[in-house]
Design a protein around this motif. Structure first.
Motif, PDB file in Angstrom:
ATOM      1  N   ILE A  60      58.878   1.141  19.899  1.00 53.57           N
ATOM      2  CA  ILE A  60      58.000   2.252  20.263  1.00 53.57           C
ATOM      3  C   ILE A  60      56.615   1.959  19.703  1.00 53.57           C
ATOM      4  O   ILE A  60      56.457   1.285  18.678  1.00 53.57           O
ATOM      5  N   ASP A  61      55.607   2.458  20.396  1.00 55.16           N
ATOM      6  CA  ASP A  61      54.216   2.307  19.990  1.00 55.16           C
ATOM      7  C   ASP A  61      53.568   3.678  20.096  1.00 55.16           C
ATOM      8  O   ASP A  61      53.628   4.315  21.157  1.00 55.16           O
ATOM      9  N   VAL A  62      52.970   4.139  19.010  1.00 59.28           N
ATOM     10  CA  VAL A  62      52.418   5.495  18.951  1.00 59.28           C
ATOM     11  C   VAL A  62      50.968   5.439  18.486  1.00 59.28           C
ATOM     12  O   VAL A  62      50.641   4.756  17.510  1.00 59.28           O
ATOM     13  N   MET A  63      50.098   6.173  19.198  1.00 58.83           N
ATOM     14  CA  MET A  63      48.714   6.345  18.764  1.00 58.83           C
ATOM     15  C   MET A  63      48.611   7.726  18.116  1.00 58.83           C
ATOM     16  O   MET A  63      48.605   8.741  18.811  1.00 58.83           O
ATOM     17  N   PRO A  64      48.541   7.801  16.782  1.00 55.70           N
ATOM     18  CA  PRO A  64      48.664   9.092  16.091  1.00 55.70           C
ATOM     19  C   PRO A  64      47.347   9.857  15.957  1.00 55.70           C
ATOM     20  O   PRO A  64      47.134  10.563  14.975  1.00 55.70           O
ATOM     21  N   LEU A  88      41.919  10.409  25.057  1.00 55.33           N
ATOM     22  CA  LEU A  88      43.362  10.198  25.070  1.00 55.33           C
ATOM     23  C   LEU A  88      43.933  10.659  23.735  1.00 55.33           C
ATOM     24  O   LEU A  88      43.336  10.451  22.690  1.00 55.33           O
ATOM     25  N   SER A  89      45.111  11.272  23.780  1.00 54.69           N
ATOM     26  CA  SER A  89      45.788  11.647  22.534  1.00 54.69           C
ATOM     27  C   SER A  89      47.292  11.677  22.778  1.00 54.69           C
ATOM     28  O   SER A  89      47.762  11.638  23.922  1.00 54.69           O
ATOM     29  N   ASN A  90      48.045  11.746  21.688  1.00 45.20           N
ATOM     30  CA  ASN A  90      49.504  11.873  21.743  1.00 45.20           C
ATOM     31  C   ASN A  90      50.156  10.786  22.592  1.00 45.20           C
ATOM     32  O   ASN A  90      51.155  11.029  23.271  1.00 45.20           O
ATOM     33  N   ALA A  91      49.604   9.586  22.563  1.00 45.23           N
ATOM     34  CA  ALA A  91      50.155   8.497  23.373  1.00 45.23           C
ATOM     35  C   ALA A  91      51.384   7.899  22.686  1.00 45.23           C
ATOM     36  O   ALA A  91      51.332   7.519  21.520  1.00 45.23           O
ATOM     37  N   ALA A  92      52.490   7.834  23.416  1.00 46.21           N
ATOM     38  CA  ALA A  92      53.725   7.256  22.890  1.00 46.21           C
ATOM     39  C   ALA A  92      54.369   6.412  23.982  1.00 46.21           C
ATOM     40  O   ALA A  92      54.511   6.866  25.119  1.00 46.21           O
ATOM     41  N   MET A  93      54.760   5.199  23.643  1.00 48.78           N
ATOM     42  CA  MET A  93      55.354   4.288  24.610  1.00 48.78           C
ATOM     43  C   MET A  93      56.631   3.673  24.055  1.00 48.78           C
ATOM     44  O   MET A  93      56.692   3.293  22.891  1.00 48.78           O
ATOM     45  N   VAL A  94      57.642   3.593  24.893  1.00 48.55           N
ATOM     46  CA  VAL A  94      58.839   2.813  24.597  1.00 48.55           C
ATOM     47  C   VAL A  94      58.756   1.543  25.421  1.00 48.55           C
ATOM     48  O   VAL A  94      58.348   1.579  26.592  1.00 48.55           O
TER      49      VAL A  94
END
Length: 230
Positions: free
Chosen positions: A80-84, A117-123
């Motif tokens: 997972i990759d998260v932009m906090p 952009l905010s709350n970006a989360a990727m699997v």
């Protein structure tokens, strides 16, 4: 926002479930340069006038990743990759005359908007493959991402717009190698295509509103990551 939080929790649970089957857990930081193209139109209140608009630009973001590697017989990586945090990716302005003759509350002026952009989360899944390229181990990557597109506007008519959640699919290639310090590096180039979004403006005194339709949002992303295995 709730959907993104649910996605993050589900992804983290999946990562730790897979970690029981894997030999290595990796964590690190990623820096990404994003080049984007966006197409859409604005429907202006009760006049129904449509203004088509296309925008492109670049932005730099940072993110945190956690992944498990060496899954199965083929060394598959799931992470997972998260932009906090939120990151401004563009802004725009335009001067507009009052063309909505049916609405006396409309005014001419300059409209300005910042987009973030905010709350970006990727699997994502990375699949290494055997190829002697001399600088590391190549891999292919696919991913699914959710993010929030935020607008901060100053509009002559007084309209305000909400934020919208978008989802998109990533596909790309990359290379991974070891660092002398015991960590690892990887770099990748990915293409992503996101679904559209509808931004409804606030109703004015006549209960009419502007509507912005984001029809296409595509990106090319170049990323560099540094990580540590545990």
């Amino acid at each position: 926002m709730l959907k993104i939080k649910t996605l993050i929790v589900a992804i983290i649970a999946s990562v730790f479930a897979f970690s029981a089957m894997a030999q290595t857990v990796n964590m690190g930081l990623t820096g990404t340069v994003i080049s984007y193209e966006a197409d859409g139109h604005e429907k202006v209140k009760s006049s129904g006038t449509k203004n088509n608009k296309s925008e492109d630009g670049t932005a730099v973001i940072g993110s945190i990743f956690i992944e498990v590697s060496d899954i199965g017989d083929y060394g598959t990586v799931i992470g997972i990759d998260v932009m906090p945090y939120g990151r401004k990716i563009g802004d725009a302005s335009n001067a507009r005359d009052d063309t909505d003759v049916n609405d006396e509350s409309d005014t001419a002026g300059t409209n300005k908007v910042d987009v973030s952009l905010s709350n970006a989360a990727m699997v994502y899944i990375e699949q290494p493959f055997d190829a002697d390229i001399g600088i590391g181990e190549p891999f292919v990557k696919v991913g699914y991402q959710q993010l929030t597109l935020e607008t901060d506007e100053s509009v002559a008519t007084g309209s305000t717009y909400g934020d919208e959640t978008m989802s998109g699919y990533h596909i790309g290639v990359g290379v991974r190698g070891d660092l002398p310090t015991g960590g690892f590096w990887k770099t990748g180039l990915t293409y992503a295509s996101y679904d559209g979004a509808t931004f409804n403006g606030s109703n004015d005194a006549d209960s009419v509103k502007n509507i912005i339709e984001l029809e296409d949002f595509d990106t090319i992303q170049l990323s560099v990551s540094l990580g540590q295995s545990f």
